[in-house]
Design a protein around this motif. Structure first.
Motif, short mmCIF file in Angstrom:
data_model
loop_
_atom_site.label_atom_id
_atom_site.label_comp_id
_atom_site.label_asym_id
_atom_site.label_seq_id
_atom_site.Cartn_x
_atom_site.Cartn_y
_atom_site.Cartn_z
N LYS A 1 0.84 -1.21 0.00
CA LYS A 1 0.00 0.00 0.00
C LYS A 1 0.87 1.25 0.00
O LYS A 1 0.60 2.21 -0.73
CB LYS A 1 -0.94 0.01 1.19
N GLN A 2 1.91 1.27 0.80
CA GLN A 2 2.82 2.42 0.86
C GLN A 2 3.49 2.65 -0.48
O GLN A 2 3.61 3.79 -0.94
CB GLN A 2 3.87 2.23 1.95
N MET A 3 3.90 1.57 -1.15
CA MET A 3 4.53 1.70 -2.46
C MET A 3 3.55 2.28 -3.48
O MET A 3 3.91 3.15 -4.27
CB MET A 3 5.07 0.35 -2.92
N ILE A 4 2.32 1.82 -3.45
CA ILE A 4 1.30 2.32 -4.37
C ILE A 4 0.99 3.78 -4.06
O ILE A 4 0.89 4.61 -4.98
CB ILE A 4 0.03 1.44 -4.30
N ASP A 5 0.84 4.13 -2.79
CA ASP A 5 0.58 5.52 -2.40
C ASP A 5 1.71 6.44 -2.85
O ASP A 5 1.46 7.55 -3.34
CB ASP A 5 0.39 5.64 -0.89
N ASP A 6 2.96 5.99 -2.69
CA ASP A 6 4.11 6.78 -3.13
C ASP A 6 4.08 6.99 -4.64
O ASP A 6 4.36 8.09 -5.14
CB ASP A 6 5.42 6.11 -2.73
N TRP A 7 3.75 5.95 -5.39
CA TRP A 7 3.67 6.04 -6.84
C TRP A 7 2.58 7.03 -7.27
O TRP A 7 2.79 7.87 -8.14
CB TRP A 7 3.42 4.65 -7.42
N ILE A 8 1.42 6.94 -6.62
CA ILE A 8 0.31 7.85 -6.94
C ILE A 8 0.70 9.29 -6.60
O ILE A 8 0.45 10.21 -7.38
CB ILE A 8 -0.97 7.43 -6.19
N MET A 9 1.33 9.50 -5.45
CA MET A 9 1.75 10.85 -5.05
C MET A 9 2.78 11.42 -6.02
O MET A 9 2.72 12.59 -6.37
CB MET A 9 2.31 10.83 -3.62
N GLU A 10 3.70 10.58 -6.46
CA GLU A 10 4.71 11.03 -7.42
C GLU A 10 4.05 11.48 -8.73
O GLU A 10 4.40 12.52 -9.29
CB GLU A 10 5.69 9.89 -7.69
N LYS A 11 3.06 10.70 -9.20
CA LYS A 11 2.35 11.08 -10.42
C LYS A 11 1.58 12.39 -10.22
O LYS A 11 1.57 13.25 -11.10
CB LYS A 11 1.37 9.97 -10.83
N GLU A 12 0.95 12.55 -9.07
CA GLU A 12 0.18 13.77 -8.79
C GLU A 12 1.10 14.99 -8.69
O GLU A 12 0.78 16.05 -9.21
CB GLU A 12 -0.61 13.61 -7.48
N MET A 13 2.24 14.84 -8.05
CA MET A 13 3.20 15.95 -7.95
C MET A 13 3.72 16.34 -9.33
O MET A 13 3.87 17.53 -9.63
CB MET A 13 4.35 15.59 -7.01
#
Length: 146
Positions: free
Chosen positions: A36-48
């Motif tokens: 979940k943390q890895m997915i959240d980090d990936w999503i946040m990176e895309k959003e940023m």
């Protein structure tokens, strides 16, 4: 009953099974949380990345000497364009408040032009402006918007 080697005491097989089950559940939980943390980090990176690209598209270099005709294209109707408004000779880029100044927003009348008199008179309807010079209290209201 069997002898538990680490504790040096008797431990029933049902307790051993419970401990093994708890260990499996804990391990599964930790794996899921890490995923979940890895997915959240990936999503946040895309959003940023998306936000940085948007900020670059919405950027307008600061400059003096804007004309009203130059502000008109930045009236908030184009979602891929910045929103500009002028107050007392200063031009503001208000694209981050597109929900207020963009098409359908509460203050869309202010976008793409000189909002000085409308803000000073606290009116969004130009026909309510009597054209008279601004009073001291109206100037103070307008100054508070800058």
């Amino acid at each position: 009953e069997s002898l538990h080697p680490a504790a040096g005491c008797l431990m029933s097989s049902s307790w051993q099974q419970r401990l093994k089950g708890a260990a499996v559940v804990l391990a599964a939980y930790l794996i899921v949380m890490e995923a979940k943390q890895m997915i959240d980090d990936w999503i946040m990176e895309k959003e940023m990345k998306r936000r940085k690209e948007l900020a670059l598209r919405m950027h307008i270099d600061k400059r003096d000497g804007w004309c009203l005709d130059e502000l008109k294209p930045f009236d908030g109707k184009d979602p891929d364009s910045p929103i500009l408004l002028a107050i007392d000779g200063r031009v503001f880029n208000v694209w981050r408040s597109r929900h207020l100044y963009g098409a359908g927003g509460s203050y869309e009348e202010l976008a793409g032009g000189d909002a000085t008199r409308m803000l000073a008179k606290q009116s969004l309807e130009t026909e309510q402006d009597d054209g008279q010079p601004l009073t001291e209290s109206e100037l103070e209201v307008m100054t508070n918007w800058k």
